[in-house]
Design a protein around this motif. Structure first.
Motif, PDB file in Angstrom:
ATOM      1  N   ASP A   1       7.834  -8.769 -13.617  1.00  0.00           N
ATOM      2  CA  ASP A   1       6.711  -7.869 -13.884  1.00  0.00           C
ATOM      3  C   ASP A   1       6.179  -7.279 -12.579  1.00  0.00           C
ATOM      4  O   ASP A   1       5.696  -8.021 -11.721  1.00  0.00           O
ATOM      5  CB  ASP A   1       5.607  -8.647 -14.611  1.00  0.00           C
ATOM      6  CG  ASP A   1       4.440  -7.760 -15.004  1.00  0.00           C
ATOM      7  OD1 ASP A   1       4.633  -6.534 -15.087  1.00  0.00           O
ATOM      8  OD2 ASP A   1       3.350  -8.298 -15.227  1.00  0.00           O
ATOM      9  N   THR A   2       6.287  -5.961 -12.442  1.00  0.00           N
ATOM     10  CA  THR A   2       5.778  -5.294 -11.238  1.00  0.00           C
ATOM     11  C   THR A   2       4.390  -4.693 -11.464  1.00  0.00           C
ATOM     12  O   THR A   2       3.818  -4.126 -10.535  1.00  0.00           O
ATOM     13  CB  THR A   2       6.738  -4.176 -10.778  1.00  0.00           C
ATOM     14  OG1 THR A   2       6.893  -3.230 -11.843  1.00  0.00           O
ATOM     15  CG2 THR A   2       8.082  -4.731 -10.363  1.00  0.00           C
ATOM     16  N   ASP A   3       3.861  -4.797 -12.685  1.00  0.00           N
ATOM     17  CA  ASP A   3       2.553  -4.206 -12.978  1.00  0.00           C
ATOM     18  C   ASP A   3       1.449  -4.779 -12.103  1.00  0.00           C
ATOM     19  O   ASP A   3       0.558  -4.058 -11.645  1.00  0.00           O
ATOM     20  CB  ASP A   3       2.182  -4.400 -14.454  1.00  0.00           C
ATOM     21  CG  ASP A   3       3.057  -3.570 -15.376  1.00  0.00           C
ATOM     22  OD1 ASP A   3       3.719  -2.635 -14.871  1.00  0.00           O
ATOM     23  OD2 ASP A   3       3.088  -3.859 -16.588  1.00  0.00           O
ATOM     24  N   ASP A   4       1.514  -6.097 -11.869  1.00  0.00           N
ATOM     25  CA  ASP A   4       0.495  -6.741 -11.031  1.00  0.00           C
ATOM     26  C   ASP A   4       0.562  -6.199  -9.605  1.00  0.00           C
ATOM     27  O   ASP A   4      -0.470  -5.900  -8.998  1.00  0.00           O
ATOM     28  CB  ASP A   4       0.676  -8.260 -11.031  1.00  0.00           C
ATOM     29  CG  ASP A   4      -0.347  -8.960 -10.160  1.00  0.00           C
ATOM     30  OD1 ASP A   4      -1.562  -8.707 -10.346  1.00  0.00           O
ATOM     31  OD2 ASP A   4       0.052  -9.742  -9.279  1.00  0.00           O
TER      32      ASP A   4
ATOM     33  N   MET B   1      -1.685  -2.746  -5.358  1.00  0.00           N
ATOM     34  CA  MET B   1      -1.490  -1.667  -4.393  1.00  0.00           C
ATOM     35  C   MET B   1      -2.459  -0.514  -4.677  1.00  0.00           C
ATOM     36  O   MET B   1      -3.003   0.091  -3.748  1.00  0.00           O
ATOM     37  CB  MET B   1      -0.037  -1.182  -4.407  1.00  0.00           C
ATOM     38  CG  MET B   1       0.923  -2.166  -3.777  1.00  0.00           C
ATOM     39  SD  MET B   1       2.602  -1.511  -3.748  1.00  0.00           S
ATOM     40  CE  MET B   1       3.501  -2.911  -3.068  1.00  0.00           C
ATOM     41  N   GLU B   2      -2.693  -0.223  -5.957  1.00  0.00           N
ATOM     42  CA  GLU B   2      -3.685   0.804  -6.324  1.00  0.00           C
ATOM     43  C   GLU B   2      -5.071   0.386  -5.839  1.00  0.00           C
ATOM     44  O   GLU B   2      -5.852   1.219  -5.381  1.00  0.00           O
ATOM     45  CB  GLU B   2      -3.707   1.032  -7.840  1.00  0.00           C
ATOM     46  CG  GLU B   2      -2.578   1.873  -8.369  1.00  0.00           C
ATOM     47  CD  GLU B   2      -2.588   3.323  -7.906  1.00  0.00           C
ATOM     48  OE1 GLU B   2      -3.622   3.805  -7.391  1.00  0.00           O
ATOM     49  OE2 GLU B   2      -1.545   3.969  -8.038  1.00  0.00           O
ATOM     50  N   GLY B   3      -5.384  -0.902  -5.931  1.00  0.00           N
ATOM     51  CA  GLY B   3      -6.669  -1.407  -5.445  1.00  0.00           C
ATOM     52  C   GLY B   3      -6.818  -1.197  -3.944  1.00  0.00           C
ATOM     53  O   GLY B   3      -7.897  -0.832  -3.464  1.00  0.00           O
ATOM     54  N   ALA B   4      -5.738  -1.410  -3.204  1.00  0.00           N
ATOM     55  CA  ALA B   4      -5.780  -1.181  -1.753  1.00  0.00           C
ATOM     56  C   ALA B   4      -6.023   0.303  -1.460  1.00  0.00           C
ATOM     57  O   ALA B   4      -6.784   0.651  -0.554  1.00  0.00           O
ATOM     58  CB  ALA B   4      -4.482  -1.649  -1.097  1.00  0.00           C
TER      59      ALA B   4
ATOM     60  N   ARG C   1      -9.700   4.872   0.096  1.00  0.00           N
ATOM     61  CA  ARG C   1     -10.469   6.094  -0.222  1.00  0.00           C
ATOM     62  C   ARG C   1     -11.960   5.851  -0.023  1.00  0.00           C
ATOM     63  O   ARG C   1     -12.674   6.718   0.470  1.00  0.00           O
ATOM     64  CB  ARG C   1     -10.171   6.543  -1.653  1.00  0.00           C
ATOM     65  CG  ARG C   1      -8.839   7.247  -1.798  1.00  0.00           C
ATOM     66  CD  ARG C   1      -8.688   7.913  -3.153  1.00  0.00           C
ATOM     67  NE  ARG C   1      -8.571   6.966  -4.243  1.00  0.00           N
ATOM     68  CZ  ARG C   1      -7.443   6.406  -4.649  1.00  0.00           C
ATOM     69  NH1 ARG C   1      -6.322   6.694  -4.034  1.00  0.00           N
ATOM     70  NH2 ARG C   1      -7.441   5.565  -5.657  1.00  0.00           N
ATOM     71  N   HIS C   2     -12.422   4.662  -0.394  1.00  0.00           N
ATOM     72  CA  HIS C   2     -13.839   4.320  -0.230  1.00  0.00           C
ATOM     73  C   HIS C   2     -14.201   4.278   1.263  1.00  0.00           C
ATOM     74  O   HIS C   2     -15.248   4.788   1.664  1.00  0.00           O
ATOM     75  CB  HIS C   2     -14.121   2.977  -0.907  1.00  0.00           C
ATOM     76  CG  HIS C   2     -15.542   2.565  -0.874  1.00  0.00           C
ATOM     77  ND1 HIS C   2     -16.511   3.147  -1.662  1.00  0.00           N
ATOM     78  CD2 HIS C   2     -16.184   1.633  -0.131  1.00  0.00           C
ATOM     79  CE1 HIS C   2     -17.668   2.599  -1.400  1.00  0.00           C
ATOM     80  NE2 HIS C   2     -17.505   1.668  -0.476  1.00  0.00           N
TER      81      HIS C   2
ATOM     82  N   GLN D   1      10.533  -2.276  -3.124  1.00  0.00           N
ATOM     83  CA  GLN D   1      10.575  -1.527  -1.866  1.00  0.00           C
ATOM     84  C   GLN D   1      10.246  -0.058  -2.103  1.00  0.00           C
ATOM     85  O   GLN D   1       9.513   0.548  -1.323  1.00  0.00           O
ATOM     86  CB  GLN D   1      11.953  -1.661  -1.193  1.00  0.00           C
ATOM     87  CG  GLN D   1      11.999  -1.051   0.190  1.00  0.00           C
ATOM     88  CD  GLN D   1      11.000  -1.688   1.145  1.00  0.00           C
ATOM     89  OE1 GLN D   1      10.913  -2.894   1.266  1.00  0.00           O
ATOM     90  NE2 GLN D   1      10.213  -0.864   1.834  1.00  0.00           N
ATOM     91  N   ASP D   2      10.758   0.524  -3.194  1.00  0.00           N
ATOM     92  CA  ASP D   2      10.446   1.928  -3.516  1.00  0.00           C
ATOM     93  C   ASP D   2       8.949   2.103  -3.763  1.00  0.00           C
ATOM     94  O   ASP D   2       8.336   3.076  -3.306  1.00  0.00           O
ATOM     95  CB  ASP D   2      11.233   2.392  -4.742  1.00  0.00           C
ATOM     96  CG  ASP D   2      12.724   2.525  -4.476  1.00  0.00           C
ATOM     97  OD1 ASP D   2      13.116   2.528  -3.279  1.00  0.00           O
ATOM     98  OD2 ASP D   2      13.495   2.615  -5.454  1.00  0.00           O
ATOM     99  N   MET D   3       8.355   1.145  -4.475  1.00  0.00           N
ATOM    100  CA  MET D   3       6.914   1.203  -4.745  1.00  0.00           C
ATOM    101  C   MET D   3       6.138   1.121  -3.429  1.00  0.00           C
ATOM    102  O   MET D   3       5.189   1.883  -3.206  1.00  0.00           O
ATOM    103  CB  MET D   3       6.523   0.041  -5.673  1.00  0.00           C
ATOM    104  CG  MET D   3       5.088   0.066  -6.140  1.00  0.00           C
ATOM    105  SD  MET D   3       4.577  -1.423  -7.061  1.00  0.00           S
ATOM    106  CE  MET D   3       5.947  -1.765  -8.123  1.00  0.00           C
TER     107      MET D   3
END
Length: 187
Positions: free
Chosen positions: A8-11, A16-19, A24-25, A163-165
């Protein structure tokens, strides 16, 4: 033949989206010569014995392009809020007007622009490190999955996907940094 083990790569994607959200913040808090309510968000005021975000002790407004106002709710906190603003490193001198603290945003000089561009670079590098740490965590999980019976071919496929992600997020960080530095250096 062993059953295929799904990975599972969703986590990893979510982390990574959180980072990226944190980056951005942080970028929004950098002063670029224009007033922004986000620029005062990281400021912590010692309110009632606890460090408290400044937007929780008063109302932050941007009435004009070069002015931020903070209306403090408790008059006992005005001095502490002023001190926190002065010590925040924003390079802004607060002006107290009753319960309101005015923050006039001066034009940035070339030296200050260069400093802010370096700070943006530091924020971006910290985010790159966070992304790489998430990647390493994913690779460690893959090693455990291989030990649990995942085939070597499946492991290589998942390693490539991770690695692509990672590469995709590093590119997004670089693009965001380039945009922010351009915005900072704009006169």
């Amino acid at each position: 033949m062993a059953d295929e083990i799904e990975f599972d790569t969703d986590d990893l994607q979510r982390r990574m989206e959180g980072a990226m959200t944190a980056l951005r913040h942080e970028f929004a808090s950098l002063r670029t010569g224009r007033a922004s309510a986000q620029m005062v968000e990281p400021i912590m005021v010692d309110a009632y014995g606890q460090p408290t975000p400044i937007n929780q002790v008063g109302t932050v407004n941007v009435p004009e392009p070069r002015m931020v106002t903070i209306t403090i709710w408790d008059k006992q906190l005005i001095g502490k809020a002023e001190r926190a603003i002065r010590e925040s490193g924003l390079g802004i001198n607060p002006v107290i007007d009753g319960l309101t603290i005015r923050l006039p945003i001066p034009e940035l000089n070339e030296e200050r622009r260069a400093q802010l561009a370096k700070v943006a670079g530091t924020y971006a590098e910290n985010t790159r490190v966070a992304i790489r740490n998430i990647r390493r965590d994913g690779m460690d999980r893959l090693k455990k999955a291989k030990a649990a019976g995942m085939s070597e071919d499946d492991q290589k496929v998942w390693q490539g996907e991770i690695q692509d992600m990672t590469d995709s997020f590093i590119k997004r960080i670089d693009d965001a940094l380039e945009g922010k530095q351009e915005e900072i250096m704009q006169v």
